[in-house]
Design a protein around this motif. Structure first.
Motif, PDB file in Angstrom:
ATOM      1  N   PRO A 102      13.710   5.067  -3.343  1.00  0.00           N
ATOM      2  CA  PRO A 102      12.304   5.454  -3.321  1.00  0.00           C
ATOM      3  C   PRO A 102      11.866   6.016  -4.666  1.00  0.00           C
ATOM      4  N   THR A 103      10.700   5.595  -5.153  1.00  0.00           N
ATOM      5  CA  THR A 103      10.202   6.059  -6.443  1.00  0.00           C
ATOM      6  C   THR A 103       8.860   6.778  -6.336  1.00  0.00           C
ATOM      7  N   ALA A 104       8.120   6.550  -5.264  1.00  0.00           N
ATOM      8  CA  ALA A 104       6.810   7.186  -5.114  1.00  0.00           C
ATOM      9  C   ALA A 104       6.352   7.051  -3.670  1.00  0.00           C
ATOM     10  N   LEU A 105       5.458   7.947  -3.286  1.00  0.00           N
ATOM     11  CA  LEU A 105       4.782   7.782  -2.007  1.00  0.00           C
ATOM     12  C   LEU A 105       3.791   6.632  -2.121  1.00  0.00           C
ATOM     13  N   ALA A 106       3.413   6.085  -0.991  1.00  0.00           N
ATOM     14  CA  ALA A 106       2.460   4.982  -0.991  1.00  0.00           C
ATOM     15  C   ALA A 106       1.606   5.055   0.270  1.00  0.00           C
ATOM     16  N   VAL A 107       0.374   4.579   0.150  1.00  0.00           N
ATOM     17  CA  VAL A 107      -0.514   4.473   1.301  1.00  0.00           C
ATOM     18  C   VAL A 107      -0.864   3.001   1.499  1.00  0.00           C
ATOM     19  N   MET A 108      -1.068   2.626   2.753  1.00  0.00           N
ATOM     20  CA  MET A 108      -1.344   1.248   3.093  1.00  0.00           C
ATOM     21  C   MET A 108      -2.561   1.167   3.995  1.00  0.00           C
ATOM     22  N   ARG A 109      -3.354   0.123   3.844  1.00  0.00           N
ATOM     23  CA  ARG A 109      -4.494  -0.087   4.729  1.00  0.00           C
ATOM     24  C   ARG A 109      -4.699  -1.569   4.981  1.00  0.00           C
ATOM     25  N   ARG A 110      -4.913  -1.906   6.273  1.00  0.00           N
ATOM     26  CA  ARG A 110      -5.280  -3.273   6.631  1.00  0.00           C
ATOM     27  C   ARG A 110      -6.800  -3.393   6.448  1.00  0.00           C
ATOM     28  N   LEU A 111      -7.226  -4.209   5.480  1.00  0.00           N
ATOM     29  CA  LEU A 111      -8.645  -4.360   5.170  1.00  0.00           C
ATOM     30  C   LEU A 111      -9.332  -5.383   6.055  1.00  0.00           C
ATOM     31  N   GLY A 112      -8.554  -6.303   6.609  1.00  0.00           N
ATOM     32  CA  GLY A 112      -9.113  -7.328   7.480  1.00  0.00           C
ATOM     33  C   GLY A 112      -8.070  -7.789   8.469  1.00  0.00           C
ATOM     34  N   ASN A 113      -8.492  -8.202   9.660  1.00  0.00           N
ATOM     35  CA  ASN A 113      -7.517  -8.661  10.652  1.00  0.00           C
ATOM     36  C   ASN A 113      -7.126 -10.110  10.382  1.00  0.00           C
ATOM     37  N   SER A 114      -6.419 -10.722  11.325  1.00  0.00           N
ATOM     38  CA  SER A 114      -5.895 -12.070  11.097  1.00  0.00           C
ATOM     39  C   SER A 114      -6.985 -13.124  10.990  1.00  0.00           C
TER      40      SER A 114
ATOM     41  N   ILE B 181      -5.211  -8.846   6.090  1.00  0.00           N
ATOM     42  CA  ILE B 181      -5.347  -8.574   4.664  1.00  0.00           C
ATOM     43  C   ILE B 181      -4.986  -7.114   4.415  1.00  0.00           C
ATOM     44  N   TRP B 182      -4.027  -6.877   3.543  1.00  0.00           N
ATOM     45  CA  TRP B 182      -3.502  -5.529   3.307  1.00  0.00           C
ATOM     46  C   TRP B 182      -3.685  -5.104   1.851  1.00  0.00           C
ATOM     47  N   LEU B 183      -3.842  -3.791   1.677  1.00  0.00           N
ATOM     48  CA  LEU B 183      -3.812  -3.173   0.348  1.00  0.00           C
ATOM     49  C   LEU B 183      -2.739  -2.096   0.375  1.00  0.00           C
ATOM     50  N   PHE B 184      -1.722  -2.234  -0.481  1.00  0.00           N
ATOM     51  CA  PHE B 184      -0.651  -1.254  -0.623  1.00  0.00           C
ATOM     52  C   PHE B 184      -0.858  -0.536  -1.955  1.00  0.00           C
ATOM     53  N   SER B 185      -0.960   0.790  -1.913  1.00  0.00           N
ATOM     54  CA  SER B 185      -1.252   1.558  -3.120  1.00  0.00           C
ATOM     55  C   SER B 185      -0.208   2.639  -3.349  1.00  0.00           C
ATOM     56  N   PRO B 186       0.737   2.432  -4.274  1.00  0.00           N
ATOM     57  CA  PRO B 186       1.689   3.495  -4.624  1.00  0.00           C
ATOM     58  C   PRO B 186       0.958   4.672  -5.274  1.00  0.00           C
ATOM     59  N   LEU B 187       1.343   5.878  -4.927  1.00  0.00           N
ATOM     60  CA  LEU B 187       0.737   7.071  -5.515  1.00  0.00           C
ATOM     61  C   LEU B 187       1.554   7.492  -6.726  1.00  0.00           C
ATOM     62  N   ASP B 188       1.522   6.656  -7.759  1.00  0.00           N
ATOM     63  CA  ASP B 188       2.311   6.834  -8.967  1.00  0.00           C
ATOM     64  C   ASP B 188       1.337   6.991 -10.123  1.00  0.00           C
ATOM     65  N   THR B 189       1.186   8.202 -10.622  1.00  0.00           N
ATOM     66  CA  THR B 189       0.203   8.457 -11.675  1.00  0.00           C
ATOM     67  C   THR B 189       0.653   7.965 -13.040  1.00  0.00           C
ATOM     68  N   VAL B 190       1.953   7.675 -13.180  1.00  0.00           N
ATOM     69  CA  VAL B 190       2.452   7.212 -14.477  1.00  0.00           C
ATOM     70  C   VAL B 190       2.095   5.741 -14.686  1.00  0.00           C
TER      71      VAL B 190
END
Length: 284
Positions: A233-245, A145-154
């Motif tokens: 590319p339009t913005a930086l992004a951070v990613m985190r795996r919230l849960g394994n398979s 389970i992944w969460l991808f979060s673009p660092l786009d303030t607009v």
């Protein structure tokens, strides 16, 4: 849908630049990572302080360990590598470990959050890397389970999805893994300018390319870029795996429904304390 994901992933491409700090965990000397017992070390960096605990061997063959700690400056470190003895052993009573000497200065320099170089006393510089022992560099290593979060303030947004189904490889990668709803696919890239990174694409409800991501990750943490449908590319992004398979949480609290109930209770308690604090300040 599978064909669209396979085709679209070939269209996206960009160079990846990222900021970094050395990632906490088990690190190994790359050339000595042969599956046999050898030298390795635990590394943690909090704020600007680095702590390294290393296990190694004496010239006699006896195992030993070392500790060094100090300031990490401009991704570089140098400090004394101290050795210890007379500490606790299994079944012993209270015993305080004592410094057994200084093996010399250890130096480290990091080129990313998961790669660097180390110079031990009396040795030439050697390459080091964060040791990933449970997530293979292929489609199965991306599942979870992944969460991808673009660092786009607009236009702030995020993508939350579960990667679970292998659907075949593209020409540039070693196997796409698709999300539960069939709209997100990610793949380790093994060829061309993208080699060494992970490329992800997201389709909209009509099956057309909506956005892409390119990331570099280690274990459960990733950093990278948000991409337009044309690969820009339009913005930086951070990613985190919230849960394994198997949906086991990777965070510090949310492991089960009990943790969820605990979190909600804590939030309600904090709300009450905050309201009381706010009322007291208004009365002053």
């Amino acid at each position: 849908m599978k064909k669209k994901l396979l085709a679209i992933s070939l269209l996206l491409g960009t160079s990846l630049a990222q900021a970094f700090a050395p990632q906490a965990g088990t690190w190994v000397i790359t050339a000595e990572n042969n599956g046999q017992p050898g030298r390795g070390f635990g590394l943690d960096v909090q704020n600007s302080t680095l702590v390294m605990q290393m296990y190694g061997y004496e010239s006699s063959g006896s195992p030993t360990f070392y500790l060094t700690a100090g300031a990490l400056t401009n991704n570089q470190y140098a400090g004394p590598l101290m050795q210890y003895r007379n500490g606790r052993f299994f079944g012993s009573g209270e015993r305080n470990g004592q410094e057994a000497g200084n093996a010399g200065t250890v130096k480290m320099r990091f080129v990313s959050g998961t790669q660097g170089f180390i110079t031990f006393p009396g040795e030439a510089e050697k390459e080091i890397a964060r040791f990933s022992f449970a997530y293979p560099a292929g489609p199965d290593g991306l599942k979870g389970i992944w969460l991808f979060s673009p660092l786009d303030t607009v236009t702030p947004s995020a993508d939350f999805f579960r990667l679970e189904q292998n659907i075949g490889a593209t020409d540039g990668g070693n196997g796409l893994v698709m999300s539960t709803n069939g709209r997100v696919g990610c793949e380790h890239q093994t060829k061309g300018t993208l080699a060494g990174s992970v490329l992800c694409v997201r389709l909209n409800a009509s099956g057309k390319l909506d956005r892409g991501y390119q990331m570099v990750y280690s274990v459960n943490e990733g950093e990278g870029l948000l991409l337009t449908p044309s690969g820009e590319p339009t913005a930086l992004a951070v990613m985190r795996r919230l849960g394994n398979s198997t949906d086991v949480g990777t965070g510090v609290l949310h492991k089960s429904s009990d943790a969820q109930e605990l979190s909600e209770a804590a939030a309600q308690n904090f709300r009450g304390e905050f309201e009381a604090f706010k009322a007291s300040t208004q009365n002053d």
